[in-house]
Design an enzyme around this catalytic site. Structure first.
Site, PDB file in Angstrom:
ATOM      1  N   GLY A 232      46.041  92.989 -57.314  1.00 36.83           N
ATOM      2  CA  GLY A 232      46.121  94.254 -56.597  1.00 36.83           C
ATOM      3  C   GLY A 232      47.569  94.496 -56.203  1.00 36.83           C
TER       4      GLY A 232
ATOM      5  CB  ALA B 134      51.295  91.837 -55.693  1.00 33.35           C
ATOM      6  CG  ASP B 135      45.731  88.971 -52.878  1.00 35.05           C
ATOM      7  OD1 ASP B 135      46.285  87.963 -52.400  1.00 35.05           O
ATOM      8  OD2 ASP B 135      44.514  89.040 -53.115  1.00 35.05           O
ATOM      9  CB  THR B 136      47.253  87.335 -58.216  1.00 33.77           C
ATOM     10  OG1 THR B 136      48.220  88.362 -58.450  1.00 33.77           O
ATOM     11  CG2 THR B 136      46.629  86.929 -59.548  1.00 33.77           C
TER      12      THR B 136
END
Length: 204
Positions: A117, A80-82
């Site tokens: 994401g 994940a990426d935030t």
């Protein structure tokens, strides 16, 4: 009779916040942080960029896993990426505390988006699930004293925008949110992760 082999679950992140949520599921999993150049992945659409970064993290760990284990051990890799997004501008991890002060001052009193994401790869068949999850957040009108106290007392360079709502000091910075709670607080949308684990045969 064919039986689906339950994959080994891998969290492709060194994030303490994401690990905290994984721990609540009561399952065994491994942590393998992906070392990629996130800055090299760009897209004008913030949602697409979050997905692309998450996908590259997941693919990097899938490459490592497959080279070490071949097809003998299937793995379910979750990445994940935030980051924050406001008025066409992305708020990523601050480079230092001064950068965090600037970001928090800009966000103060405004409405912004938290975008996560997520990419989940099952190495058994190479399938990829890619999504982005959004949360609208209303930041309180913060005084300079509040910002200074928060920046001084917290690991602000670890978090997009210089803040983390996963801890009580961070939670107190906001008026309201609209959208995914776990994506907002921990950068890890459980409404995406849990169904994917179940679909792969993980007993939750």
């Amino acid at each position: 009779v064919f039986t689906m082999e339950i994959p080994i679950v891998i969290l492709a992140s060194g994030s303490r916040q994401r690990k905290l949520l994984m721990d609540t599921l009561g399952i065994e999993y491994q942590v393998m942080p992906a070392d990629i150049d996130e800055k090299a992945i760009q897209d004008e659409d913030a949602r697409v960029r979050a997905q692309l970064v998450a996908r590259e993290k997941a693919r990097e760990i899938a490459r490592q896993w497959n080279s070490q284990n071949g097809q003998d051990k299937p793995a379910l890799i979750i990445a994940a990426d935030t980051f924050g997004y406001m008025d066409g501008k992305m708020f990523e991890k601050p480079v230092d505390k001064d950068d965090a002060r600037r970001m928090m001052s800009e966000l103060s009193g405004n409405i912004a988006e938290a975008i996560t994401g997520v990419c989940i790869i099952n190495t058994a068949d190479g399938s990829e699930q890619i999504e982005s999850v959004e949360t609208t957040m209303k930041i309180r009108d913060l005084s300079q004293k509040e910002i200074e106290r928060y920046v001084t007392n917290n690991s602000v360079t670890e978090w997009s925008g210089g803040f983390s709502p996963a801890y009580h000091e961070g939670t107190a910075l906001f008026d309201s949110i609209d959208g995914s709670l776990s994506s907002f607080t921990h950068g890890f949308p459980m409404e995406v992760v849990v169904p994917a684990l179940r679909a792969a045969g993980v007993d939750l």
